[in-house]
Structure formats: C-alpha cells, structure tokens
Design a protein around this motif. Structure first.
Motif, PDB file in Angstrom:
ATOM      1  N   LEU A 117      -9.194  20.474 -12.716  1.00 30.01           N
ATOM      2  CA  LEU A 117      -9.592  21.354 -13.813  1.00 30.01           C
ATOM      3  C   LEU A 117     -10.919  22.041 -13.493  1.00 30.01           C
ATOM      4  O   LEU A 117     -11.113  23.223 -13.815  1.00 30.01           O
ATOM      5  N   ILE A 118     -11.831  21.317 -12.851  1.00 32.65           N
ATOM      6  CA  ILE A 118     -13.103  21.906 -12.429  1.00 32.65           C
ATOM      7  C   ILE A 118     -12.856  23.074 -11.482  1.00 32.65           C
ATOM      8  O   ILE A 118     -13.488  24.125 -11.586  1.00 32.65           O
ATOM      9  N   ARG A 119     -11.916  22.886 -10.567  1.00 29.25           N
ATOM     10  CA  ARG A 119     -11.570  23.962  -9.630  1.00 29.25           C
ATOM     11  C   ARG A 119     -11.119  25.217 -10.390  1.00 29.25           C
ATOM     12  O   ARG A 119     -11.500  26.340 -10.052  1.00 29.25           O
ATOM     13  N   ASP A 120     -10.318  25.007 -11.431  1.00 32.63           N
ATOM     14  CA  ASP A 120      -9.836  26.128 -12.251  1.00 32.63           C
ATOM     15  C   ASP A 120     -10.995  26.775 -13.009  1.00 32.63           C
ATOM     16  O   ASP A 120     -11.085  28.007 -13.072  1.00 32.63           O
ATOM     17  N   PHE A 121     -11.889  25.950 -13.551  1.00 36.43           N
ATOM     18  CA  PHE A 121     -13.032  26.472 -14.310  1.00 36.43           C
ATOM     19  C   PHE A 121     -13.924  27.373 -13.448  1.00 36.43           C
ATOM     20  O   PHE A 121     -14.467  28.375 -13.929  1.00 36.43           O
ATOM     21  N   LEU A 122     -14.096  26.997 -12.181  1.00 31.53           N
ATOM     22  CA  LEU A 122     -14.983  27.751 -11.302  1.00 31.53           C
ATOM     23  C   LEU A 122     -14.418  29.122 -10.928  1.00 31.53           C
ATOM     24  O   LEU A 122     -15.147  29.976 -10.433  1.00 31.53           O
ATOM     25  N   LYS A 123     -13.138  29.310 -11.176  1.00 30.75           N
ATOM     26  CA  LYS A 123     -12.495  30.585 -10.844  1.00 30.75           C
ATOM     27  C   LYS A 123     -12.549  31.593 -11.982  1.00 30.75           C
ATOM     28  O   LYS A 123     -12.149  32.751 -11.810  1.00 30.75           O
ATOM     29  N   ARG A 124     -13.009  31.154 -13.148  1.00 28.31           N
ATOM     30  CA  ARG A 124     -13.045  32.063 -14.288  1.00 28.31           C
ATOM     31  C   ARG A 124     -14.258  31.791 -15.169  1.00 28.31           C
ATOM     32  O   ARG A 124     -14.972  30.804 -14.974  1.00 28.31           O
ATOM     33  N   ASP A 125     -14.499  32.675 -16.095  1.00 31.08           N
ATOM     34  CA  ASP A 125     -15.640  32.551 -17.008  1.00 31.08           C
ATOM     35  C   ASP A 125     -15.271  31.581 -18.140  1.00 31.08           C
ATOM     36  O   ASP A 125     -14.437  31.900 -18.986  1.00 31.08           O
ATOM     37  N   VAL A 126     -15.877  30.417 -18.135  1.00 31.75           N
ATOM     38  CA  VAL A 126     -15.566  29.380 -19.113  1.00 31.75           C
ATOM     39  C   VAL A 126     -16.761  29.183 -20.040  1.00 31.75           C
ATOM     40  O   VAL A 126     -17.896  29.026 -19.575  1.00 31.75           O
ATOM     41  N   ASP A 127     -16.527  29.183 -21.343  1.00 33.10           N
ATOM     42  CA  ASP A 127     -17.645  28.975 -22.259  1.00 33.10           C
ATOM     43  C   ASP A 127     -17.891  27.481 -22.474  1.00 33.10           C
ATOM     44  O   ASP A 127     -17.073  26.624 -22.134  1.00 33.10           O
ATOM     45  N   SER A 128     -19.039  27.172 -23.040  1.00 35.60           N
ATOM     46  CA  SER A 128     -19.459  25.783 -23.218  1.00 35.60           C
ATOM     47  C   SER A 128     -18.510  25.000 -24.111  1.00 35.60           C
ATOM     48  O   SER A 128     -18.289  23.800 -23.901  1.00 35.60           O
ATOM     49  N   LYS A 129     -17.941  25.673 -25.080  1.00 31.69           N
ATOM     50  CA  LYS A 129     -17.023  25.001 -25.996  1.00 31.69           C
ATOM     51  C   LYS A 129     -15.815  24.440 -25.254  1.00 31.69           C
ATOM     52  O   LYS A 129     -15.382  23.306 -25.506  1.00 31.69           O
ATOM     53  N   GLU A 130     -15.269  25.216 -24.316  1.00 32.44           N
ATOM     54  CA  GLU A 130     -14.108  24.760 -23.556  1.00 32.44           C
ATOM     55  C   GLU A 130     -14.491  23.613 -22.614  1.00 32.44           C
ATOM     56  O   GLU A 130     -13.715  22.677 -22.415  1.00 32.44           O
ATOM     57  N   VAL A 131     -15.697  23.690 -22.053  1.00 34.53           N
ATOM     58  CA  VAL A 131     -16.164  22.615 -21.171  1.00 34.53           C
ATOM     59  C   VAL A 131     -16.297  21.315 -21.952  1.00 34.53           C
ATOM     60  O   VAL A 131     -15.853  20.245 -21.507  1.00 34.53           O
ATOM     61  N   ARG A 132     -16.904  21.402 -23.126  1.00 33.53           N
ATOM     62  CA  ARG A 132     -17.072  20.202 -23.958  1.00 33.53           C
ATOM     63  C   ARG A 132     -15.723  19.616 -24.369  1.00 33.53           C
ATOM     64  O   ARG A 132     -15.533  18.399 -24.394  1.00 33.53           O
ATOM     65  N   LYS A 133     -14.768  20.495 -24.679  1.00 29.15           N
ATOM     66  CA  LYS A 133     -13.463  20.041 -25.162  1.00 29.15           C
ATOM     67  C   LYS A 133     -12.623  19.403 -24.045  1.00 29.15           C
ATOM     68  O   LYS A 133     -12.000  18.350 -24.247  1.00 29.15           O
ATOM     69  N   LYS A 134     -12.632  20.019 -22.857  1.00 31.32           N
ATOM     70  CA  LYS A 134     -11.706  19.581 -21.804  1.00 31.32           C
ATOM     71  C   LYS A 134     -12.336  18.632 -20.776  1.00 31.32           C
ATOM     72  O   LYS A 134     -11.630  17.815 -20.180  1.00 31.32           O
ATOM     73  N   LEU A 135     -13.640  18.759 -20.559  1.00 31.70           N
ATOM     74  CA  LEU A 135     -14.310  17.842 -19.633  1.00 31.70           C
ATOM     75  C   LEU A 135     -15.089  16.775 -20.390  1.00 31.70           C
ATOM     76  O   LEU A 135     -15.077  15.609 -20.021  1.00 31.70           O
ATOM     77  N   GLY A 136     -15.777  17.197 -21.444  1.00 35.29           N
ATOM     78  CA  GLY A 136     -16.455  16.236 -22.310  1.00 35.29           C
ATOM     79  C   GLY A 136     -17.934  16.062 -22.029  1.00 35.29           C
ATOM     80  O   GLY A 136     -18.413  16.343 -20.930  1.00 35.29           O
ATOM     81  N   THR A 137     -18.648  15.595 -23.061  1.00 38.81           N
ATOM     82  CA  THR A 137     -20.075  15.278 -22.923  1.00 38.81           C
ATOM     83  C   THR A 137     -20.383  13.973 -23.669  1.00 38.81           C
ATOM     84  O   THR A 137     -21.485  13.789 -24.192  1.00 38.81           O
ATOM     85  N   LYS A 138     -19.412  13.084 -23.717  1.00 40.13           N
ATOM     86  CA  LYS A 138     -19.563  11.833 -24.465  1.00 40.13           C
ATOM     87  C   LYS A 138     -20.157  10.745 -23.583  1.00 40.13           C
ATOM     88  O   LYS A 138     -20.424  10.945 -22.401  1.00 40.13           O
ATOM     89  N   VAL A 139     -20.318   9.551 -24.155  1.00 39.04           N
ATOM     90  CA  VAL A 139     -20.867   8.415 -23.406  1.00 39.04           C
ATOM     91  C   VAL A 139     -19.797   7.728 -22.567  1.00 39.04           C
ATOM     92  O   VAL A 139     -20.119   6.867 -21.745  1.00 39.04           O
ATOM     93  N   THR A 140     -18.538   8.076 -22.779  1.00 40.88           N
ATOM     94  CA  THR A 140     -17.471   7.497 -21.969  1.00 40.88           C
ATOM     95  C   THR A 140     -17.477   8.131 -20.577  1.00 40.88           C
ATOM     96  O   THR A 140     -17.760   9.324 -20.427  1.00 40.88           O
ATOM     97  N   ALA A 141     -17.158   7.337 -19.571  1.00 38.63           N
ATOM     98  CA  ALA A 141     -17.239   7.812 -18.188  1.00 38.63           C
ATOM     99  C   ALA A 141     -16.311   8.993 -17.936  1.00 38.63           C
ATOM    100  O   ALA A 141     -16.713   9.987 -17.306  1.00 38.63           O
ATOM    101  N   LEU A 142     -15.079   8.903 -18.413  1.00 36.66           N
ATOM    102  CA  LEU A 142     -14.101   9.956 -18.173  1.00 36.66           C
ATOM    103  C   LEU A 142     -14.500  11.263 -18.839  1.00 36.66           C
ATOM    104  O   LEU A 142     -14.108  12.345 -18.388  1.00 36.66           O
ATOM    105  N   ASP A 143     -15.289  11.176 -19.884  1.00 33.91           N
ATOM    106  CA  ASP A 143     -15.698  12.368 -20.639  1.00 33.91           C
ATOM    107  C   ASP A 143     -17.131  12.776 -20.352  1.00 33.91           C
ATOM    108  O   ASP A 143     -17.780  13.420 -21.189  1.00 33.91           O
ATOM    109  N   SER A 144     -17.653  12.435 -19.179  1.00 34.64           N
ATOM    110  CA  SER A 144     -19.020  12.850 -18.834  1.00 34.64           C
ATOM    111  C   SER A 144     -19.241  12.998 -17.332  1.00 34.64           C
ATOM    112  O   SER A 144     -19.909  13.949 -16.899  1.00 34.64           O
ATOM    113  N   ILE A 145     -18.704  12.089 -16.523  1.00 33.86           N
ATOM    114  CA  ILE A 145     -18.993  12.132 -15.085  1.00 33.86           C
ATOM    115  C   ILE A 145     -18.347  13.350 -14.409  1.00 33.86           C
ATOM    116  O   ILE A 145     -19.008  14.037 -13.616  1.00 33.86           O
TER     117      ILE A 145
END
Length: 488
Positions: free
Chosen positions: A370-398
C-alpha cells in the motif's frame, strides 16, 4: 591483505562487491566490479593506470560513477562494460612512503567517518523526533502548519537562548524538550549492546526496569508497567514470562517494540539477516509477544538496517527500498504467524481453550504494498491515517513510519520545500496526529540512518534532552561495528 579487503568490502554503499586494488607510483586505486574474474580485471586496469598515470595528483578523494568525475568514466571506465566486467565505482588513496603498502588506515578512516555520521544520525534524529512529537501526542487538531510553527518557534527560541548564554545568563532546563519512554527504552538497549557487544536479554530487561523505576513519568503504557515491575525481580528465571502472560496469554500487540529497536538495527550492520531477525525477536519478546508486535518490530529493525547499508550519495530509490524490504519481511512474517498457529494448535489439543487471534494473510506486507501505491499518487493525511494508521498498535503505526521516511525522502511534502529530508520526515510524521512521538521517532531513526547526522538541524539537537548521550552511543556503536568488521 585480508584486513585491507575487509575494509573495502565493508563500504556501506556497495552491496556484495567484487573488489581489487591497482598500484602505481603515486596512488592506490581501489575498484569495485561485478566481475567474478577480479584477477584479470585487476591486471587490465592496473596496467592502464600504471602506464598512463591518470591519478597522480588525486589524494583521499572518493570517485563515483556520476557527476563531474568524467576522468574516471573516460580513463578507467566506471559505468562502462569491459570484457572483464562492469566497474561499479572507484576509490583513490595516496600511497604511503612504502611503495608496497596501501594506505589502509586512511581508507578505513573515510569509511568509519561516513558510518559514524549515519549511526549518530539515526539515534539523534530518533531522540529529536520523540521530543518534538511528544508535544502533539493525541492532540485533536494537528496539521503541517501547526508543526511547522512549533519547530520555527523552537528554532527562534534557540537563537534567543544562545544570545542570552553569550551574555552570561544560564540556560534553563525548561528550555529543553524532554524525551519519552520511547527514547528511555532505546537508550537502555544501546547501553546494553555497548557493554556486552551483543544482545543480553536479561541485562536489557534489567535496564528497562531500572530506567522505569528511576523516571516512571516518561509516559509508559499501563500494560508494560506490569512487565517492567516484574523484570525488576532479580530472581525471575524466565525473563519472557511476564510479557507472555499479558492479555490472557496472547501478549501485547502495541508498538513498544518498534519504538526502541533502532540501536539494534544499527548494531547489526553487516551481520547476516538471520542474526538481525533472531536478536530483534528476542529483544521484542521482553515486553511484546503477540505476532503483530514482533513482525512490526522486525519491519522497523529491517528498515533501519537497510537504510544504513544503502548508497546515500544519490537520491533514494523508494521503489527499490520497498522491494528489498519486502524480500526480508515476507518470509519472516509468514514464518512467525505459522509458528504462532502451531503453538495455539498444541495448546488447544492439550485442553487450553484460549482464543485464536484470527491472523489472516500477511497484513504487514499488504501495508508495504500500500505504501508503494501511496508514493505513486497524491495522498492526503486523512487517507494515510485511515489505511496505514497512527495508533499505538504496531500494525497501525510502524508501516506508517516507513511511509513517512519515504515520503520525506521524496521531498514532496507541501510547506516544507526548503527543509531537508530528515526534517520533512519528522514534520510530516507528527502532522498525521495520533501517536505522534512514536511514529515520528521510528520514521526519524530510518531517515537518520540514511542521511546522517548533518541532516538533523543543530537548533533541534540543542533543544532536545538526550542528544548528547545519543551522540556518545553512536560513537561507541560505530567503534564496535568497525572493530568487528576489521576482525572478520
């Protein structure tokens, strides 16, 4: 001679090079080639150099196959294919007075200086990002402008403070930003690695506990506090047991392993990936035993380790970085989940009715794609937070931290055009909100390992607690790495 070749092979810019050196009256020319027949290639270039003496006046200058190094391209053939192989790059050193002895010391000092900058850069960038990010942790409204205003104010305050100090006034502790548990635990790992020159999980666990007891208000999570108090027991036989018992035996899947692992990723420079994996897993399991936490920590460790090994004399190839990261991560992620399923199956057969985690597929690899896809287009912060995450869980932050590094490396973050890639990485990571200090410190550790200490603003370094220690840790870790490589 073996020491000399070891020094050459340990250059961080070249992966698994074939190498040889050519001697002339004035210099030693060290070349890297993809040819397996280094002897014939060596004789060819050696005769060329000795007969034409193209490098008579060059001293201690690295020559790469780009930029204004046309003399290398034209006269030696860097970037060209010869019958004996493709010459990748060249290094020229002035000969010592003894015409039969290459100047090994000078060559190795160049390498060591480059490595020191990048090891220090990783540790210092991580501390700075933690300190600045802590100001925004879980704030409701965070964006690029607010983070930029904060760092500008920090830089202005530093300038003002310098003027006051010059006038004879003392610097106040309140003018320095404090680090959190992220840095506190990373420091413990670094100190243990330096003392033991290897991973000693009992010592690391004891340092975690001692650091918490000394300063419990650094922001430690509630669940890890229980583990740290248990690790303080000197009579504890199994140091992994307290973490293994967390959450009814499933273990924590928070990002606490990833936030502190950078020193180990640096320490394992030039070691086999299997060693990096085993050491990372053992250190992670001191506090986090869930597969998501372990794989996430491995992702961060792999990323730091990879960033340190790549050529930073040219722009980062983000697609190549992700490709190499996936090569490391995919078999590891599958292996760890399979091991977990087998363990749960045995527990179930023995009468243990603990609930299965329901792990499906390879979620970390999916996020890297998904990161590879994000780097190919203009992605806003909302989509990053929703699909990659900024939580304390490892899968949603690392994975988010990896994306922030790559986004900063591409220098495509609006409003930060005049800033360097490490600065952009940190500012962008914090601007996403959520667990800002941890996402930023993980992203910065990767970025600093690639770009080096010089990319971390001096004003930021002077404004953050723990930077001096990070510099010292970086120096000592570099000494260990260098000594290990020469010995091998």
């Amino acid at each position: 001679m073996s020491t000399f070749l070891s020094c050459v092979r340990s250059l961080p810019q070249i992966s698994h090079p074939q190498c040889f050196f050519a001697l002339s009256h004035q210099i030693t020319l060290i070349l890297f080639t993809d040819s397996e027949n280094t002897e014939s290639c060596g004789r060819f270039v050696c005769s060329l150099v000795i007969s034409q003496r193209h490098f008579r006046k060059i001293s201690l200058k690295r020559l790469w196959s780009k930029g204004d190094n046309s003399i290398v391209k034209q006269k030696v053939g860097v970037g060209s294919s010869w019958k004996c192989g493709h010459i990748i790059s060249a290094v020229v050193l002035r000969r010592s007075r003894n015409p039969n002895t290459p100047d090994i010391h000078s060559f190795f000092q160049i390498y060591k200086t480059m490595l020191l900058s990048r090891v220090r850069g990783s540790l210092v960038a991580a501390v700075v990002a933690d300190c600045i990010g802590a100001k925004f942790e879980f704030s409701r409204f965070v964006n690029i402008d607010k983070v930029l205003n904060a760092v500008k104010k920090l830089e202005q305050n530093r300038t003002t403070m310098k003027k006051k100090v010059a006038e004879g006034k003392k610097e106040k502790q309140g003018d320095v930003l404090s680090f959190t548990d992220d840095t506190a635990m990373a420091r413990s790992i670094a100190a243990s690695l330096i003392e033991h020159k290897d991973v000693n999980v009992r010592d690391i666990g004891a340092r975690f506990a001692k650091e918490f007891e000394k300063e419990p208000s650094r922001g430690y999570g509630g669940s890890v506090i229980t583990v740290l108090r248990a690790l303080a027991d000197q009579d504890l036989e199994d140091v992994f047991q307290p973490a293994r018992e967390q959450f009814d035996g499933s273990g924590s899947y928070g990002n606490g392993g990833g936030m502190r692992i950078a020193p180990l990723g640096l320490f394992c420079h030039q070691l086999p990936l299997q060693e990096l994996k085993e050491k990372t897993v053992s250190v992670t399991k001191l506090t986090h035993t869930h597969p998501y936490a372990i794989v996430g920590t491995l992702l961060e460790s792999y990323a730091v380790h990879l960033a340190l090994s790549l050529d930073n004399s040219k722009p980062l190839d983000t697609d190549n970085f992700l490709g190499q990261l996936l090569e490391r991560l995919r078999p590891t992620e599958k292996e760890i989940y399979d091991q977990r399923r087998q363990m749960k199956s045995k527990e179930k057969n023995s009468g243990d009715e603990s609930e299965e985690e329901g792990i499906e597929g390879l979620p970390y690899c999916n996020k890297v794609e998904l990161i590879r896809d994000f780097l190919k287009r203009d992605v806003d912060s909302k989509e990053v937070r929703k699909k990659l995450g900024t939580k304390v869980t490892a899968l949603d932050s690392i994975p988010t931290a990896v994306y922030c590094f790559l986004r900063g490396a591409s220098q495509s973050i609006p409003g930060t055009e005049e800033r360097g890639p490490v600065e952009q990485t940190i500012i962008y990571a914090i601007s996403l909100g959520g667990d800002t200090d941890t996402v930023a410190t993980m992203a910065a550790a990767i970025s600093g390992a690639f770009y080096g200490l010089e990319s971390v603003p001096q004003a930021w370094q002077e404004s953050c607690e723990g930077v001096r220690d990070a510099l010292l840790f970086g120096e000592k870790l570099t000494e260990i790495i260098s000594a290990r490589e020469v010995k091998s």
